[in-house]
Design a protein around this motif. Sequence first.
Motif, PDB file in Angstrom:
ATOM      1  N   UNK A 148      39.649 -97.427  -2.239  1.00  0.00           N
ATOM      2  CA  UNK A 148      38.698 -98.505  -1.978  1.00  0.00           C
ATOM      3  C   UNK A 148      37.920 -98.846  -3.246  1.00  0.00           C
ATOM      4  N   UNK A 149      37.429-100.077  -3.306  1.00  0.00           N
ATOM      5  CA  UNK A 149      36.602-100.476  -4.440  1.00  0.00           C
ATOM      6  C   UNK A 149      35.291 -99.704  -4.387  1.00  0.00           C
ATOM      7  N   UNK A 150      34.944 -99.065  -5.492  1.00  0.00           N
ATOM      8  CA  UNK A 150      33.739 -98.240  -5.558  1.00  0.00           C
ATOM      9  C   UNK A 150      32.561 -99.097  -6.028  1.00  0.00           C
ATOM     10  N   UNK A 151      31.874 -99.720  -5.076  1.00  0.00           N
ATOM     11  CA  UNK A 151      30.793-100.639  -5.420  1.00  0.00           C
ATOM     12  C   UNK A 151      29.584 -99.926  -6.026  1.00  0.00           C
ATOM     13  N   UNK A 152      29.565 -98.589  -5.973  1.00  0.00           N
ATOM     14  CA  UNK A 152      28.473 -97.859  -6.622  1.00  0.00           C
ATOM     15  C   UNK A 152      28.613 -97.910  -8.137  1.00  0.00           C
TER      16      UNK A 152
END
Length: 202
Positions: A110-114
């Motif tokens: 998943x895209x790691x928006x952090x």
Amino acid sequence: GSWTDEEIITAIRDGLRPDGSLIGPPMPSPFYATMSDYDVQSIVAYLRTVEPISNVVPKSEYSIPLPPNYGPKVESVPEVSKDDLLAYGRYVTHTLGHCTECHTPMSEGRIDFSRLNAGGRVLPNVFGVVTGVSLNITPHPAAGIGEWSDDEIKRAITDGVSRDGRELVKMMGFPYYKNINEEDMKAMIAYLRSVPPFPELE
């Protein structure tokens, strides 16, 4: 040609075909989900002007598992005021340009928006171009674009040329981004400078 306006809008923002099947990557529907009603309706209006072409398109096959959906159905999305420079810049960069999709690293599929815009995502060979790794576009002074001038950032987006004159991998839509107007470009650059800076990924 047989799709209704609403079916086209649903395909763009919800990633669903008229038969209910999910449209997988590279369609960035999770980002387009926040596209305003005005903008998505404008896209539909434009598509209606394109000369019709008969072309048999094979059924899509995906090598990754797809979720059942991308979230609740999008109902209505208001326009983002251009008076709010950062909010509008985020809208142009994140929603319309979906820059975050490639320039943010992945974690557990998943895209790691952090680690927003920290780069380091390996991009597979698509559209006949070489495999590439996305750049850090946070305002970090060493690892990112913190020391770049506004003109250098603009040149990278519209011409595909890095600060040092190096040609960037042609995965970005440079020929299309040349059409970004000055107001939108100013907002994009302001937004990119506002996100947290991240050093090089280990």
